[in-house]
Design an enzyme around this catalytic site. Structure first.
Site, PDB file in Angstrom:
ATOM      1  N   CYS A   9       0.112   5.986   1.005  1.00 21.79           N
ATOM      2  CA  CYS A   9      -1.048   6.865   0.902  1.00 21.79           C
ATOM      3  C   CYS A   9      -1.489   7.155  -0.526  1.00 21.79           C
ATOM      4  CB  CYS A   9      -0.733   8.176   1.594  1.00 21.79           C
ATOM      5  SG  CYS A   9      -0.104   7.940   3.251  1.00 21.79           S
ATOM      6  N   GLY A  65      -4.855   3.472   1.408  1.00 26.05           N
ATOM      7  CA  GLY A  65      -4.815   3.841   2.819  1.00 26.05           C
ATOM      8  C   GLY A  65      -6.197   3.878   3.415  1.00 26.05           C
ATOM      9  N   ASN A 123       2.162  11.686  -0.174  1.00 24.34           N
ATOM     10  CA  ASN A 123       2.404  10.245  -0.263  1.00 24.34           C
ATOM     11  C   ASN A 123       3.901  10.049  -0.372  1.00 24.34           C
ATOM     12  OD1 ASN A 123       1.957   7.720  -2.869  1.00 24.34           O
ATOM     13  ND2 ASN A 123       2.417   7.461  -0.714  1.00 24.34           N
ATOM     14  N   GLY A 124       4.448   9.261   0.537  1.00 21.20           N
ATOM     15  CA  GLY A 124       5.885   9.015   0.503  1.00 21.20           C
ATOM     16  C   GLY A 124       6.449   9.066   1.897  1.00 21.20           C
ATOM     17  N   TYR A 173       2.251  -4.860  -5.976  1.00 19.63           N
ATOM     18  CA  TYR A 173       1.176  -4.947  -4.995  1.00 19.63           C
ATOM     19  C   TYR A 173       0.251  -3.726  -4.903  1.00 19.63           C
ATOM     20  CZ  TYR A 173      -1.191  -4.901  -0.507  1.00 19.63           C
ATOM     21  OH  TYR A 173      -2.138  -4.789   0.468  1.00 19.63           O
ATOM     22  N   CYS A 182      12.986   1.920  -8.579  1.00 26.14           N
ATOM     23  CA  CYS A 182      13.570   1.674  -7.276  1.00 26.14           C
ATOM     24  C   CYS A 182      13.261   0.219  -6.957  1.00 26.14           C
ATOM     25  CB  CYS A 182      12.978   2.575  -6.198  1.00 26.14           C
ATOM     26  SG  CYS A 182      13.605   2.157  -4.541  1.00 26.14           S
TER      27      CYS A 182
HETATM   28  P1  5GP Z   1       2.709 -12.472   4.749  1.00 31.20           P
HETATM   29  O1  5GP Z   1       2.689 -13.924   4.377  1.00 31.20           O
HETATM   30  O2  5GP Z   1       4.008 -11.857   4.489  1.00 31.20           O
HETATM   31  O3  5GP Z   1       2.243 -12.271   6.173  1.00 31.20           O
HETATM   32  O4  5GP Z   1       1.617 -11.736   3.868  1.00 31.20           O
HETATM   33  C1  5GP Z   1       1.688 -11.783   2.472  1.00 31.20           C
HETATM   34  C2  5GP Z   1       0.504 -11.039   1.953  1.00 31.20           C
HETATM   35  O5  5GP Z   1       0.647  -9.669   2.298  1.00 31.20           O
HETATM   36  C3  5GP Z   1       0.331 -11.076   0.457  1.00 31.20           C
HETATM   37  O6  5GP Z   1      -0.967 -11.539   0.193  1.00 31.20           O
HETATM   38  C4  5GP Z   1       0.440  -9.644  -0.008  1.00 31.20           C
HETATM   39  O7  5GP Z   1      -0.549  -9.351  -0.971  1.00 31.20           O
HETATM   40  C5  5GP Z   1       0.181  -8.891   1.241  1.00 31.20           C
HETATM   41  N1  5GP Z   1       0.847  -7.598   1.290  1.00 31.20           N
HETATM   42  C6  5GP Z   1       2.019  -7.214   0.778  1.00 31.20           C
HETATM   43  N2  5GP Z   1       2.265  -5.942   1.052  1.00 31.20           N
HETATM   44  C7  5GP Z   1       1.215  -5.496   1.742  1.00 31.20           C
HETATM   45  C8  5GP Z   1       0.865  -4.237   2.284  1.00 31.20           C
HETATM   46  O8  5GP Z   1       1.599  -3.267   2.209  1.00 31.20           O
HETATM   47  N3  5GP Z   1      -0.338  -4.169   2.901  1.00 31.20           N
HETATM   48  C9  5GP Z   1      -1.187  -5.238   3.026  1.00 31.20           C
HETATM   49  N4  5GP Z   1      -2.360  -5.091   3.649  1.00 31.20           N
HETATM   50  N5  5GP Z   1      -0.877  -6.424   2.542  1.00 31.20           N
HETATM   51  C10 5GP Z   1       0.305  -6.553   1.906  1.00 31.20           C
HETATM   52 MG    MG Z   2      -2.513 -10.186  -0.601  1.00 30.51          MG
END
Ligand code: 5GP
Ligand code: MG
Length: 462
Positions: free
Chosen positions: A5, A32, A106-107, A247, A438
């Protein structure tokens, strides 16, 4: 898997605080998209409006105008605890034992089961299934001369990650857990007017100047007495979420004094050394993979190309976060640019692999578009362990790297080759000591013990 969030807070007599909170939240929408809300206080009363979906679906001009006051908090939500229902939207409002407050969190609280049974022993009925309501009630149950004291006492019983903004009728507070797991920073508007936000990009948008981050274990209060700080609880060590750098955070934000864009470009540069390969073009998976792809290209000398187009109009509004949607979602979201990839040896850079579903589909799409080779390069180490601190990877078996080796993952996603950035490389790219982070999702070393009964939808299953 979605963003955790975003929280925002503003104390600014004389300003249109609801509108500024709305703008600030816009800069935090990436954290979010399931729900959002704003609470405004005018010295006596607290007004709250929240809903499901994106900010611009929730707030109309009339609604913003009706939210009058001199301080406000806001929230953009992705569910990590409790499902996506309106009751779980934030800020939450609590009026109990003479204390009125709104709270944005958030958390993720890891001892929520324990706290829920404690609160029900106290005769309290919880209205939502989110752990943020637990925090609110826990605060109002404490004895103390003021809200700061009550929050400080409540913090002793909380385990897990929390970056909070709290609104009372005439104060705004920012609170960060003793490890500082999720980000939270302070900004200053002209005069004695203050802003709190998950990320510094939200300060820039409302023309606030970055002051500093909220310290782990600190409570910062903005009120008519100015800005005051309390060291509420001692911090065993800093454990800032490294996934924010990989990310979550927006590239124009700074966390721990490090610009996210710059860190990601360095991740790409180091990745190009660790995962060197002969190729014709480097492409990134938009949006987050793009920056590391540019860094990869710059450092390797392989030209950067725009290889994937992202459809900007796919909101996540009202889309349920389940596997069926994820399975079809990618075609709506990304299309290959033949001009860039046809007959080419392609380096495909992305920030992370979580389940491996999306990555596999992208690789297939590139081959179908005529790519000769697809070398996948990931600007983070494998994510092998669940996050219990606010990122939605609580189910370990869903993480592909917890089950498969790198070679097996390569085969699963159908890539010509696959290479991840090392943990050492990631740390060097960020440029801060490893002990400050972390890294549990990468290493399994959690900064704090996780209660064994902790589970994502725990409260709902009772
Ligand atoms: P996967 O191949 O594991 O299905 O998807 C990888 C993609 O998920 C990557 O492009 C990465 O940017 C994205 N990603 C990583 N963490 C998250 C997240 O928390 N939310 C969303 N929407 N995408 C994520
Ligand atoms: Mg992505």
């Amino acid at each position: 898997m979605r963003e955790s969030c975003g929280v925002f807070g503003i104390y600014a007599p004389g300003e249109d605080v609801a509108r500024l909170a709305y703008f600030g939240l816009f800069a935090l929408q990436h954290r979010g998209q399931e729900a959002a809300g704003i609470a405004v206080a005018n010295g006596e009363r607290i007004f709250l409006h929240k809903g499901l979906g994106l900010l611009n679906n929730i707030f109309t001009e009339e609604m913003l105008q009706s939210l009058e006051g001199h301080c406000a908090i806001g929230h953009t939500r992705y569910s990590t605890t409790g499902s996506n229902i309106i009751l779980n939207a934030q800020p939450i409002f609590i009026s109990h034992r003479g204390e009125k407050l709104a709270l944005a969190h958030n958390g993720n609280i890891t001892n929520s089961l324990f706290l829920a049974s404690y609160l029900s022993d106290q005769g309290l009925t919880l209205h939502s299934t989110s752990d943020s309501e637990l925090i609110g009630f826990l605060i109002t149950l404490q004895d103390g001369a003021n809200i700061e004291e009550k929050i400080a006492k409540a913090m002793r019983s909380l385990k897990g990650a929390y970056s909070l903004t709290v609104l009372t009728p005439n104060k705004v507070l920012a609170v960060r857990d003793p490890y500082g797991i999720r980000p939270l920073c302070i900004g200053k508007l002209n005069g004695e007017r203050w802003v709190f936000a998950s990320e510094s990009c939200a300060l820039s948008l409302v023309d606030a100047e970055f002051v500093r981050e909220v310290d782990p274990g600190e409570i910062v209060v903005a009120s008519e007495e100015g800005l005051r700080s309390y060291k509420a609880i001692s911090s065993p060590r800093k454990a800032v979420c490294i996934f924010e750098f990989i990310y979550f955070a927006r590239p124009d934000s700074d966390i721990e004094g490090v610009n996210i864009h710059r860190a990601r470009r360095r991740m790409g540069a180091i990745l190009s050394q660790e995962g060197a390969v002969e190729a014709d073009v480097v492409i990134g998976v938009p949006d987050t993979g793009t920056t590391a792809a540019i860094g990869f290209s710059e450092a390797s000398g392989i030209p950067y190309g725009e290889g994937l187009l992202k459809n900007k109009y796919i909101g996540r509004t009202f889309i349920l976060p389940d596997q069926r949607i994820r399975d079809m979602g990618i075609k709506l979201k990304l299309t290959p640019l033949l001009e860039t990839v046809k007959s080419k040896r392609v380096v495909l850079v992305d920030d992370s692999i979580v389940r491996g579903t999306t990555t596999g589909k992208i690789v297939r799409m590139l081959f179908e578009a005529g790519a000769k080779e697809v070398h996948v390069r990931i600007s983070s180490p494998p994510i092998s362990y669940p996050c219990f601190f606010g990122i939605d990877t609580a189910v370990r078996s869903e993480l592909i790297a917890s089950r498969l080796s790198v070679e097996e993952i390569r085969e699963y996603i159908g890539a010509t080759s696959l290479k991840y950035l090392s943990l050492g490389g990631l740390i060097r790219a960020i440029g801060l000591p490893r002990e400050n982070f972390c890294t549990a999702c990468l290493t399994g070393a959690y900064p704090e013990e996780i209660p064994s009964d902790f589970h994502k939808l725990l409260l709902e299953q009772r």
